[in-house]
Motif scaffolding. Sequence first.
Motif: not given
Length: 75
Positions: A48-59
């Motif tokens: 979901d983070a990838l598809r929404s265009g989020v940037t930065g640390k996700i894990i």
Amino acid sequence: LRVRVTDTVTGRSKASVQIPLALVDAGMKIGAHFAPEVEGVDMSNVMDALRSGVTGKIIDVVDDEDGEHVEIYIE
């Protein structure tokens, strides 16, 4: 997408890999067959983070058993 693995004792880098976002979706589907449950990580949230265009640390996960710190970033 960047995956960085460091040694928790020495702080030295063990791996740093960049993966084009176009390949991440296919890789996640393949990886799900081998590791359907990664403890503490909801892979649907990652996608979901990838598809929404989020940037930065996700894990940001520390594996005390193996002495590894794993970080995943979207750049």
